[in-house]
Scaffold this motif. Structure first.
Motif, PDB file in Angstrom:
ATOM      1  N   ALA A   1      -1.992 -14.885 -28.593  1.00 44.50           N
ATOM      2  CA  ALA A   1      -1.681 -15.095 -30.030  1.00 44.50           C
ATOM      3  C   ALA A   1      -2.107 -16.513 -30.547  1.00 44.50           C
ATOM      4  CB  ALA A   1      -0.137 -15.151 -30.034  1.00 44.50           C
ATOM      5  N   ARG A   2      -2.115 -17.524 -29.819  1.00 45.09           N
ATOM      6  CA  ARG A   2      -2.739 -18.905 -30.148  1.00 45.09           C
ATOM      7  C   ARG A   2      -4.023 -18.796 -30.170  1.00 45.09           C
ATOM      8  NH1 ARG A   2      -0.885 -21.545 -26.086  1.00 45.09           N
ATOM      9  NH2 ARG A   2      -2.947 -22.123 -24.816  1.00 45.09           N
ATOM     10  N   TYR A   3      -4.666 -18.086 -29.317  1.00 37.73           N
ATOM     11  CA  TYR A   3      -6.315 -18.112 -29.333  1.00 37.73           C
ATOM     12  C   TYR A   3      -6.919 -17.327 -30.516  1.00 37.73           C
ATOM     13  CZ  TYR A   3     -11.149 -17.043 -27.802  1.00 37.73           C
ATOM     14  OH  TYR A   3     -12.350 -16.986 -27.628  1.00 37.73           O
ATOM     15  N   PHE A   4      -6.221 -16.299 -30.800  1.00 33.85           N
ATOM     16  CA  PHE A   4      -6.797 -15.678 -32.062  1.00 33.85           C
ATOM     17  C   PHE A   4      -5.884 -15.958 -33.078  1.00 33.85           C
ATOM     18  CE2 PHE A   4      -8.046 -12.469 -28.716  1.00 33.85           C
ATOM     19  CZ  PHE A   4      -8.998 -12.401 -29.133  1.00 33.85           C
TER      20      PHE A   4
ATOM     21  N   GLU B   1      -8.595 -31.629 -22.613  1.00 31.51           N
ATOM     22  CA  GLU B   1      -9.210 -30.791 -21.749  1.00 31.51           C
ATOM     23  C   GLU B   1      -9.069 -29.341 -22.092  1.00 31.51           C
ATOM     24  OE1 GLU B   1      -8.751 -29.257 -17.004  1.00 31.51           O
ATOM     25  OE2 GLU B   1      -8.242 -31.258 -17.554  1.00 31.51           O
ATOM     26  N   LEU B   2      -7.732 -29.147 -22.386  1.00 27.43           N
ATOM     27  CA  LEU B   2      -7.425 -27.778 -22.905  1.00 27.43           C
ATOM     28  C   LEU B   2      -8.087 -27.390 -23.980  1.00 27.43           C
ATOM     29  CD1 LEU B   2      -3.592 -27.641 -21.875  1.00 27.43           C
ATOM     30  CD2 LEU B   2      -5.533 -26.288 -20.735  1.00 27.43           C
ATOM     31  N   LYS B   3      -7.859 -28.273 -25.013  1.00 24.81           N
ATOM     32  CA  LYS B   3      -8.827 -28.127 -26.399  1.00 24.81           C
ATOM     33  C   LYS B   3     -10.233 -27.732 -26.151  1.00 24.81           C
ATOM     34  CE  LYS B   3      -5.525 -30.589 -29.145  1.00 24.81           C
ATOM     35  NZ  LYS B   3      -5.432 -31.717 -30.258  1.00 24.81           N
ATOM     36  N   ASP B   4     -10.948 -28.571 -25.357  1.00 24.45           N
ATOM     37  CA  ASP B   4     -12.245 -28.374 -24.884  1.00 24.45           C
ATOM     38  C   ASP B   4     -12.656 -27.174 -24.388  1.00 24.45           C
ATOM     39  OD1 ASP B   4     -12.788 -31.280 -26.054  1.00 24.45           O
ATOM     40  OD2 ASP B   4     -12.946 -32.155 -23.885  1.00 24.45           O
ATOM     41  N   LEU B   5     -11.507 -26.669 -23.392  1.00 22.53           N
ATOM     42  CA  LEU B   5     -12.035 -25.312 -22.710  1.00 22.53           C
ATOM     43  C   LEU B   5     -11.501 -24.210 -23.590  1.00 22.53           C
ATOM     44  CD1 LEU B   5      -9.738 -25.787 -19.554  1.00 22.53           C
ATOM     45  CD2 LEU B   5     -12.167 -25.544 -19.850  1.00 22.53           C
ATOM     46  N   GLU B   6     -10.512 -24.409 -24.580  1.00 23.51           N
ATOM     47  CA  GLU B   6     -10.552 -23.400 -25.838  1.00 23.51           C
ATOM     48  C   GLU B   6     -11.745 -23.257 -26.763  1.00 23.51           C
ATOM     49  OE1 GLU B   6      -6.759 -23.971 -28.246  1.00 23.51           O
ATOM     50  OE2 GLU B   6      -5.696 -22.894 -26.502  1.00 23.51           O
ATOM     51  N   GLU B   7     -12.247 -24.352 -26.876  1.00 25.03           N
ATOM     52  CA  GLU B   7     -13.336 -24.302 -27.776  1.00 25.03           C
ATOM     53  C   GLU B   7     -14.468 -23.813 -26.894  1.00 25.03           C
ATOM     54  OE1 GLU B   7     -15.713 -24.590 -31.124  1.00 25.03           O
ATOM     55  OE2 GLU B   7     -13.674 -25.044 -30.825  1.00 25.03           O
ATOM     56  N   LYS B   8     -14.731 -24.080 -25.976  1.00 22.59           N
ATOM     57  CA  LYS B   8     -15.790 -23.534 -24.936  1.00 22.59           C
ATOM     58  C   LYS B   8     -15.629 -22.023 -24.830  1.00 22.59           C
ATOM     59  CE  LYS B   8     -18.120 -23.833 -20.471  1.00 22.59           C
ATOM     60  NZ  LYS B   8     -18.017 -24.204 -19.133  1.00 22.59           N
ATOM     61  N   ALA B   9     -14.292 -21.430 -24.576  1.00 19.48           N
ATOM     62  CA  ALA B   9     -14.129 -20.223 -24.480  1.00 19.48           C
ATOM     63  C   ALA B   9     -14.402 -19.406 -25.928  1.00 19.48           C
ATOM     64  CB  ALA B   9     -12.697 -19.782 -24.612  1.00 19.48           C
ATOM     65  N   ARG B  10     -14.081 -20.020 -27.100  1.00 18.84           N
ATOM     66  CA  ARG B  10     -14.802 -19.457 -28.084  1.00 18.84           C
ATOM     67  C   ARG B  10     -16.140 -19.186 -28.333  1.00 18.84           C
ATOM     68  NH1 ARG B  10     -10.346 -19.117 -31.510  1.00 18.84           N
ATOM     69  NH2 ARG B  10      -8.589 -20.838 -30.913  1.00 18.84           N
ATOM     70  N   THR B  11     -16.854 -20.322 -27.845  1.00 16.16           N
ATOM     71  CA  THR B  11     -18.442 -20.208 -27.920  1.00 16.16           C
ATOM     72  C   THR B  11     -18.931 -19.300 -26.942  1.00 16.16           C
ATOM     73  OG1 THR B  11     -18.652 -22.186 -26.691  1.00 16.16           O
ATOM     74  CG2 THR B  11     -18.595 -22.563 -29.047  1.00 16.16           C
TER      75      THR B  11
END
Length: 521
Positions: A223-226, A165-175
């Protein structure tokens, strides 16, 4: 209960662990806190458990434990999560000192049998190691350390579904990236200045380098996001909330305000300016700054920079305190003497990063070339111009004053003095020479010194021959799996002998050899 008393680990349907069975013994039904209080294992029923395998002697454990404390403190108010320390310490004093920093429970140090049993049960091969069990005793994950490091408390309850779920949210946040998805977290919609004042998020925040993260957790998430890999890093977010550039730290250092607004068009413009500067570069423009128009020799005498014009000059950024520098300097001295003997139009210039004059003088005493004086202001200018991020670094400046290559150290390591004058043309010549050297050699061969695998003809900059025990360069008959090197002369000598034996064993046509006699057919 009988199984627990016999110290037999009980599982339910083979997938679920019974807390009492794995944590208690026949004479102990409790865990301990660092103040000595005993907590009944029965009280853990209905909670999620983290089994934390760690030890005070383990550096990575000591670095991870404060992070785990932070996450535990965040999750503790929920009341449904507990951590149990399973110590790998070697004595009780070390255990007590380390455990005193932990706000959770522990297996008593005296119960080494249970600690060993848990190690074996959960196949602990390294520490720190965190196994998370759900309220039914099922393993949610045995990668708790990695999850905590990456997601912190957001990873709770640390199940595969939550992580996905967290990985999906991160991917959505990037797009769908925006100022809000990057900087807003929960109830916080502000950042803080260096003096602690809150500032509501607005477009101007993104262009101001004076703001900082309001919390350590927020910084870690960013830091993780970027995908932060180096410090300093300055990420530029455009007015539309999209990332314009992943890191402009170098551009700011080199170009200052001229790099604004950090767009692709601006960087293309700066690249053209840089090309123009490189085209106009001379040795004087590199080494002369105001009244500083000289370097020094071994006796301290001043040598004018203009006296070096027309020579190939290597700028050697190095320091005595740096082990890789001390290892490389003798190789450079050897190459310098060989090159100098053939061509006087060659020089090396030591640019020191030593901490004091005495260290500089001690290190420089073993060098046969020139130097920029210790503490000279040009050192920082040169480091910035050539983007020196680590030492040793060796930069070749050609006779025209133009930069030939920044990879001179690697060339010296690979080819020694033969790499001179370090130009593309010379490298092509070397490559042709190496190919000619290997002409006629087999691509693969078997050798009695390494019968397990075939040896493959491989380019190797430097190695130690496992046959003659001498240093080898350029070519090796190599087994990557076993890291076995054989110098071509060692490998091919046996190959020649084998072929000679084979030829000797083949009689001339029309003859038959039997023992020591050959007779005509």
């Amino acid at each position: 209960m009988a199984e627990a008393e016999n110290n037999v680990v009980e599982t339910i349907n083979g997938d679920y662990h019974d807390f009492k069975s794995i944590l208690s013994t026949s004479d102990r039904d409790f865990l301990v806190r660092n103040n000595g209080d005993q907590v009944k294992i029965e009280s853990l029923k209905g909670k999620k458990l983290g089994l934390y395998f760690s030890a005070s002697w383990c550096g990575p454990c000591r670095r991870f434990t404060p992070k785990l404390v932070e996450v535990f403190s965040e999750l503790s108010p929920k009341g449904d999560f507990e951590i149990i320390f399973v110590s790998g310490d070697e004595d009780e004093e070390s255990f007590n000192g380390y455990f005193s920093k932990m706000p959770w429970l522990a297996i008593p140090f005296s119960d080494s049998e249970t600690r060993s049993r848990l190690d074996e049960l959960f196949k602990v091969m390294g520490i720190p190691h965190l196994v998370v069990l759900d309220e039914n005793g099922k393993v949610s994950t045995d990668e708790g350390v990695g999850i905590i490091r990456e997601y912190g408390g957001d990873g709770y309850p640390f199940t595969p579904e939550k992580i996905q779920e967290l990985k999906d949210l991160e991917e959505k946040a990037r797009t769908e990236q925006s100022i809000k998805t990057i900087l807003v977290s929960g109830s916080r919609d502000f950042v803080v200045t260096s003096d602690g004042n809150k500032r509501n998020l607005s477009r101007k925040v993104l262009w101001h380098l004076g703001w900082r993260c309001p919390s350590k957790t927020s910084c870690e998430k960013l830091a993780r996001y970027f995908e932060l890999s180096a410090l300093p890093t300055v990420v530029i977010i455009g007015p539309n909330g999209k990332t314009l550039h992943s890191n402009v730290a170098d551009a700011i250092e080199e170009h200052g305000i001229q790099a604004y607004p950090f767009t692709p068009e601006k960087f293309a413009e700066l690249a053209e300016l840089e090309k123009a500067k490189e085209a106009a570069q001379t040795l004087e423009s590199i080494l002369i700054s105001g009244d500083l128009d000289f370097v020094i020799g071994k006796d301290g005498a001043k040598i004018q920079v203009t006296d070096l014009v027309g020579k190939t000059v290597l700028l050697y950024f190095s320091a005595h305190w740096c082990p890789p520098c001390r290892a490389f300097t003798p190789k450079l001295v050897e190459a310098y003497k060989k090159i100098k003997a053939k061509d006087e139009a060659f020089e090396v210039l030591f640019i020191s990063s030593d901490r004091d004059q005495a260290s500089f003088e001690e290190y420089y005493s073993g060098m046969p070339w020139l130097a920029v004086p210790f503490g000279d202001a040009r050192k920082s200018l040169l480091s910035r111009k050539f983007n020196v991020r680590g030492i040793p670094m060796l930069i070749a400046i050609g006779p025209t004053g133009k930069t030939v290559t920044k990879e001179t150290r690697n060339l010296i390591m690979a080819h020694g003095a033969d790499a001179y004058p370090f130009t593309e043309e010379r490298l092509k010549e070397i490559e042709a020479e190496y190919k000619k050297m290997a002409k006629g050699w087999p691509e693969k061969l078997k050798h009695e010194l390494h019968e397990e695998h075939e040896l493959v003809l491989t380019r190797r900059s430097s190695y130690n021959c496992d046959g003659c025990n001498e240093e080898g360069q350029v070519w090796s008959f190599y087994c990557e799996e076993c890291e076995f090197d054989l110098h071509p002369k060692c490998a091919l000598e046996e190959d020649k002998e084998t072929k000679a034996d084979e030829e000797e064993g083949n009689p001339k046509e029309g003859w038959v050899c039997d023992g020591e006699v050959c007779t005509r057919v």
